[in-house]
Write a protein that holds these residues in place. Structure first.
Motif, PDB file in Angstrom:
ATOM      1  N   LYS A  70       4.198  20.069  83.260  1.00 64.72           N
ATOM      2  CA  LYS A  70       3.725  19.796  81.903  1.00 64.72           C
ATOM      3  C   LYS A  70       2.949  18.477  81.819  1.00 64.72           C
ATOM      4  O   LYS A  70       2.305  18.200  80.813  1.00 64.72           O
ATOM      5  CB  LYS A  70       4.907  19.779  80.933  1.00 64.72           C
ATOM      6  N   GLU A  71       3.056  17.683  82.893  1.00 63.71           N
ATOM      7  CA  GLU A  71       2.340  16.408  82.941  1.00 63.71           C
ATOM      8  C   GLU A  71       1.038  16.568  83.738  1.00 63.71           C
ATOM      9  O   GLU A  71       1.026  17.268  84.753  1.00 63.71           O
ATOM     10  CB  GLU A  71       3.202  15.334  83.597  1.00 63.71           C
ATOM     11  N   ARG A  99      -1.481  28.285  79.528  1.00 69.86           N
ATOM     12  CA  ARG A  99      -1.138  27.007  78.912  1.00 69.86           C
ATOM     13  C   ARG A  99      -0.915  25.924  79.964  1.00 69.86           C
ATOM     14  O   ARG A  99      -1.266  24.759  79.756  1.00 69.86           O
ATOM     15  CB  ARG A  99       0.114  27.191  78.053  1.00 69.86           C
ATOM     16  N   LEU A 100      -0.313  26.313  81.084  1.00 71.19           N
ATOM     17  CA  LEU A 100      -0.039  25.344  82.157  1.00 71.19           C
ATOM     18  C   LEU A 100      -1.223  25.168  83.099  1.00 71.19           C
ATOM     19  O   LEU A 100      -1.197  24.289  83.971  1.00 71.19           O
ATOM     20  CB  LEU A 100       1.186  25.800  82.962  1.00 71.19           C
ATOM     21  N   GLY A 101      -2.239  26.024  82.954  1.00 72.12           N
ATOM     22  CA  GLY A 101      -3.389  25.929  83.850  1.00 72.12           C
ATOM     23  C   GLY A 101      -3.117  26.478  85.234  1.00 72.12           C
ATOM     24  O   GLY A 101      -3.714  26.015  86.220  1.00 72.12           O
ATOM     25  N   GLN A 386       7.576   7.929  87.172  1.00 70.05           N
ATOM     26  CA  GLN A 386       7.011   8.525  85.969  1.00 70.05           C
ATOM     27  C   GLN A 386       7.673   9.859  85.589  1.00 70.05           C
ATOM     28  O   GLN A 386       7.252  10.508  84.649  1.00 70.05           O
ATOM     29  CB  GLN A 386       5.511   8.771  86.176  1.00 70.05           C
ATOM     30  N   ASN A 387       8.705  10.232  86.341  1.00 71.74           N
ATOM     31  CA  ASN A 387       9.384  11.521  86.149  1.00 71.74           C
ATOM     32  C   ASN A 387       8.432  12.709  86.328  1.00 71.74           C
ATOM     33  O   ASN A 387       8.619  13.781  85.757  1.00 71.74           O
ATOM     34  CB  ASN A 387      10.034  11.612  84.771  1.00 71.74           C
ATOM     35  N   VAL A 388       7.392  12.501  87.160  1.00 70.17           N
ATOM     36  CA  VAL A 388       6.501  13.613  87.532  1.00 70.17           C
ATOM     37  C   VAL A 388       7.152  14.450  88.605  1.00 70.17           C
ATOM     38  O   VAL A 388       6.985  15.674  88.667  1.00 70.17           O
ATOM     39  CB  VAL A 388       5.124  13.080  88.007  1.00 70.17           C
TER      40      VAL A 388
END
Length: 389
Positions: A70-71, A99-101, A386-388
């Motif tokens: 989502k990031e 939506r997520l690509g 960054q919690n990625v």
């Protein structure tokens, strides 16, 4: 291993998608299971407890990383994996991909050889495409429940998630077909199937009874709907499972059971008449079978070339000497849970062994996998902050 040259990015959850990926993982594909970081999504999600038998069996032979799609940074990292991968498998609802690509056109622009496999409840288009899918709903809408159970009992679900399981298998077949075609064309493609489509396909002859014969199948219980005598009979010490359709099989049964006065009775003299008089025929056989044990009849009838067997509970099934000889267990050693017996793939190859690795912990291989794809240790540390990941 047979599929070790392929890298598969696994975005799937619950059962049908993970089962599809597991078919590839069992034979050596480099499967990277992608989950959200725990800081982003701490719920267990659907699919059961992580330490439970179901989850451990379903997600074996994969490596696990965490990635927040989502990031923007998470998607950028995912695209870097796609550029070097062969297959992406997802089972989101159809609108979520765009939506997520991670729809096919977006992934194809990064890697023209990528195969995207999509599993949904109802397909990628049509009036129900955006509905959430679940095995039991597919069993009902796909006709299975209408032909399962005892006559007059009402619809009954199968004792296993048949729609989920068959969808996973069909999806895996579709992926392999696309990879074989890529060897010729040089291009990947979009493979998609759904719980409803595969459940309908699994009806097989029951569906074509309607399509061709305009005969609407109903419930037949333990009797076969078209092959007689086939069903369950009570022996002295348990239940006997008999499958004896066709003229030659009928005569073998009567000879083995010493029913010389029954074999040529007018009401049983053809397959059509045996079907019409099924209850009377079953009563005659039942009277004979109750006179001896299951093992007696299993031995006698198999020697006569008649398919039959006992009806096992799961524990009894694993205790059977032939099942033990087939060795359907897949022993693995989990670093935290210890030794586990999973279910092995039922496919055997004369060359190439199955993989036997336990299900990974969430994100267990994140650092190692990202380094393989060229991500530096410093970048990994920044992404984690960054919690990625």
């Amino acid at each position: 291993m047979p599929l070790s040259r392929f890298t598969v990015l696994d975005l799937t959850r619950v059962r049908s998608g993970p089962l599809a990926v597991r078919q590839l993982a069992d034979w050596g594909a480099n499967v990277i299971k992608i989950e959200a970081p725990e800081a982003v999504d701490g719920s267990k999600g659907m699919g059961g407890e992580r330490d439970g038998s179901d989850f451990q069996n379903t997600h074996r032979n994969k490596r696990g990383i965490t990635l927040n799609l989502k990031e923007p940074e998470g998607r950028k990292l995912f695209y870097a994996l796609v550029a070097k991968a062969d297959v992406v498998v997802e089972n989101y609802r159809p609108d979520v991909k765009a939506r997520l690509g991670i729809d096919y056109e977006s992934l194809k622009a990064i890697n023209k050889g990528i195969v995207l496999a999509s599993i949904s409840g109802f397909g990628q288009s049509g009036p129900y495409a955006r509905r959430p899918g679940f095995d039991q709903i597919a069993q009902g809408m796909g006709g299975l429940m209408s032909v399962t159970g005892l006559p007059g009992q009402g619809p009954v679900r199968a004792g296993i998630p048949l729609a989920d399981l068959s969808t996973g298998l069909y999806a895996a077949i579709g992926i392999l077909i696309a990879l074989l075609e890529r060897d010729v064309s040089g291009e990947g493609q979009w493979v998609h199937t759904s719980l409803l489509e595969t459940q309908i396909a699994m009806l097989d002859f029951q569906a074509t009874r309607w399509l061709i014969d305009k005969e609407r199948p109903g419930q037949a219980g333990n009797n076969h709907p078209t092959s007689i005598p086939t069903g369950l009979f009570r022996a002295r010490d348990g239940l006997l499972n008999l499958a004896g359709g066709g003229e030659s099989m009928w005569r073998r049964i009567c000879a083995a059971l010493e029913l010389d006065d029954v074999v040529d009775r007018a009401e049983f003299s053809s397959e059509g008449l045996r079907s019409k008089n099924r209850d009377a025929l079953n009563a005659v056989l039942q009277e004979r079978f109750i006179q001896n044990t299951v093992s007696h009849w299993v031995t006698l009838l198999n020697e006569a070339g008649v398919p039959c067997g006992p009806v096992y509970r799961v524990d009894e099934m694993f205790a059977d000497p032939h099942v033990a000889a087939l060795d359907m267990r897949l022993p693995v050693h989990h670093s935290r849970l210890g030794p586990l017996d999973l279910l092995r793939s039922p496919v055997s190859l004369s060359r190439g062994e199955r993989r036997a690795e336990p299900t990974p912990e969430r994100g267990e291989h994140t650092d190692a996998v990202l380094k393989e794809f060229g991500v530096t240790a410093e970048h990994i540390a920044s992404l984690r902050a960054q919690n990625v990941i």
